[in-house]
Scaffold this motif. Structure first.
Motif, PDB file in Angstrom:
ATOM      1  N   GLU A  73       0.825  -1.210   0.000  1.00  0.00           N
ATOM      2  CA  GLU A  73       0.000   0.000   0.000  1.00  0.00           C
ATOM      3  C   GLU A  73       0.860   1.260   0.000  1.00  0.00           C
ATOM      4  O   GLU A  73       2.071   1.217   0.230  1.00  0.00           O
ATOM      5  CB  GLU A  73      -0.957  -0.010   1.187  1.00  0.00           C
ATOM      6  N   LYS A  74       0.198   2.394  -0.243  1.00  0.00           N
ATOM      7  CA  LYS A  74       0.908   3.663  -0.442  1.00  0.00           C
ATOM      8  C   LYS A  74       1.826   4.000   0.721  1.00  0.00           C
ATOM      9  O   LYS A  74       2.959   4.451   0.534  1.00  0.00           O
ATOM     10  CB  LYS A  74      -0.110   4.782  -0.664  1.00  0.00           C
ATOM     11  N   ASN A  75       1.351   3.797   1.938  1.00  0.00           N
ATOM     12  CA  ASN A  75       2.159   4.059   3.129  1.00  0.00           C
ATOM     13  C   ASN A  75       2.617   2.755   3.774  1.00  0.00           C
ATOM     14  O   ASN A  75       2.823   2.699   4.993  1.00  0.00           O
ATOM     15  CB  ASN A  75       1.357   4.890   4.144  1.00  0.00           C
ATOM     16  N   GLY A  76       2.780   1.733   2.945  1.00  0.00           N
ATOM     17  CA  GLY A  76       3.161   0.427   3.447  1.00  0.00           C
ATOM     18  C   GLY A  76       4.652   0.314   3.729  1.00  0.00           C
ATOM     19  O   GLY A  76       5.413   1.281   3.625  1.00  0.00           O
ATOM     20  N   ILE A  77       5.052  -0.921   4.037  1.00  0.00           N
ATOM     21  CA  ILE A  77       6.434  -1.164   4.460  1.00  0.00           C
ATOM     22  C   ILE A  77       7.430  -0.861   3.343  1.00  0.00           C
ATOM     23  O   ILE A  77       8.477  -0.242   3.577  1.00  0.00           O
ATOM     24  CB  ILE A  77       6.579  -2.626   4.930  1.00  0.00           C
ATOM     25  N   ILE A  78       7.120  -1.259   2.111  1.00  0.00           N
ATOM     26  CA  ILE A  78       8.067  -1.059   1.007  1.00  0.00           C
ATOM     27  C   ILE A  78       8.291   0.426   0.757  1.00  0.00           C
ATOM     28  O   ILE A  78       9.444   0.887   0.640  1.00  0.00           O
ATOM     29  CB  ILE A  78       7.556  -1.757  -0.267  1.00  0.00           C
ATOM     30  N   ASN A  79       7.214   1.201   0.672  1.00  0.00           N
ATOM     31  CA  ASN A  79       7.372   2.640   0.437  1.00  0.00           C
ATOM     32  C   ASN A  79       7.975   3.353   1.646  1.00  0.00           C
ATOM     33  O   ASN A  79       8.650   4.375   1.496  1.00  0.00           O
ATOM     34  CB  ASN A  79       6.016   3.261   0.087  1.00  0.00           C
ATOM     35  N   THR A  80       7.755   2.810   2.833  1.00  0.00           N
ATOM     36  CA  THR A  80       8.393   3.387   4.020  1.00  0.00           C
ATOM     37  C   THR A  80       9.906   3.210   3.956  1.00  0.00           C
ATOM     38  O   THR A  80      10.669   4.129   4.284  1.00  0.00           O
ATOM     39  CB  THR A  80       7.840   2.719   5.295  1.00  0.00           C
ATOM     40  N   ILE A  81      10.348   2.036   3.521  1.00  0.00           N
ATOM     41  CA  ILE A  81      11.789   1.790   3.362  1.00  0.00           C
ATOM     42  C   ILE A  81      12.373   2.692   2.285  1.00  0.00           C
ATOM     43  O   ILE A  81      13.467   3.266   2.442  1.00  0.00           O
ATOM     44  CB  ILE A  81      12.038   0.308   3.037  1.00  0.00           C
TER      45      ILE A  81
END
Length: 272
Positions: A116-124
């Motif tokens: 998701e947009k603010n998920g773990i991948i984009n957070t990293i």
């Protein structure tokens, strides 16, 4: 003695009739009748509407791509597993199927949190000052969910066939001068066809009919035929049209069963 043992199949027969045969007959009945109970082809003909044809075409495209990707990933892994000794293989297979012990819905929700947009991948990515990526609500996210959930169903049938191939046949081919590529193309690959066909069927059918993965990872932006059928049953309360569309999908299931019967007559790819 033989007659007494036949009674042991009673619970299985009851289960099959109550939860398989009767529901299928209900689907056939609703699919071939209108709300007044009159026979009609209208429900099946709904597959020809523009919206439903688009959903069916997209479902076929994504399921075919997912099945092909599963095959490309599963075959090398199955070959590696088949060459290990029993203890190593058992441990690796255990690690591989361990996620399957988790609920299907929870596994898909986990990928939703990742993508998701603010998920773990984009957070990293944000932590390393990299631009965010649009991952959720895309066809790629649906394919990723399908591959993750259904990959074991491709690996296990292929592994089951590969492990049964007599090693002496492969050694004989190499003694006769065949290199690794020739041995694979003329011996290993042809002998593993039953497992490949079984794996393709076991991945393609659930990928084509899924609605949970496309609902969670595709959002309301991407509708597959499974989502259309779900909406007919749950939102529109139109069991007749939903059953008619389900009967259309049964054509693909029957074709898959015929494919297995043709190429895996001894059930080598499904006995695991």
């Amino acid at each position: 003695m033989l007659k007494s043992k036949k009674w042991l199949s009673g619970p299985y027969l009851f289960w099959s009739i109550a939860f398989t045969v009767i529901p299928l007959l209900m689907i056939v009945y609703y699919g071939m009748t209108d709300k007044e109970g009159h026979f009609t082809w209208y429900n099946l003909a709904q597959i020809t509407t523009q919206e439903n044809l688009k959903a069916l075409g997209l479902a076929l495209l994504l399921s075919c791509f997912s099945t092909l990707l599963c095959l490309l990933l599963a075959y090398p892994l199955a070959m590696i597993l088949s060459e290990k000794n029993v203890n190593q293989t058992s441990f690796i297979v255990l690690i591989f199927i361990l996620p399957m012990w988790m609920n299907f819905l929870l596994r898909t929700l986990a990928w939703q949190n990742l993508l998701e947009k603010n998920g773990i991948i984009n957070t990293i990515l944000s932590f390393f000052h990299l631009p965010a990526m649009t991952l959720i609500n895309t066809p790629g996210a649906i394919i990723l969910g399908m591959v993750y959930n259904f990959l074991p169903f491709m690996v296990l049938p292929i592994y089951n066939v590969l492990v049964k191939i007599d090693k002496d046949v492969i050694f004989a081919a190499r003694d006769l001068g065949a290199n690794n590529l020739q041995t694979f193309a003329r011996i290993t690959l042809p002998l593993s066809v039953p497992g490949i066909v079984s794996g393709i069927t076991m991945v393609f059918v659930p990928s084509l009919t899924t609605f949970v993965i496309s609902d969670l990872l595709g959002g309301s932006k991407i509708l597959l035929i499974g989502n259309v059928i779900e909406q007919e049953f749950k939102q529109g309360s139109n069991w007749n049209v939903g059953s008619g569309l389900s009967l259309v999908l049964m054509i693909f299931i029957i074709a898959s069963m015929a494919l297995i019967a043709e190429y895996d007559k001894e059930g080598e790819g499904t006995a695991f």
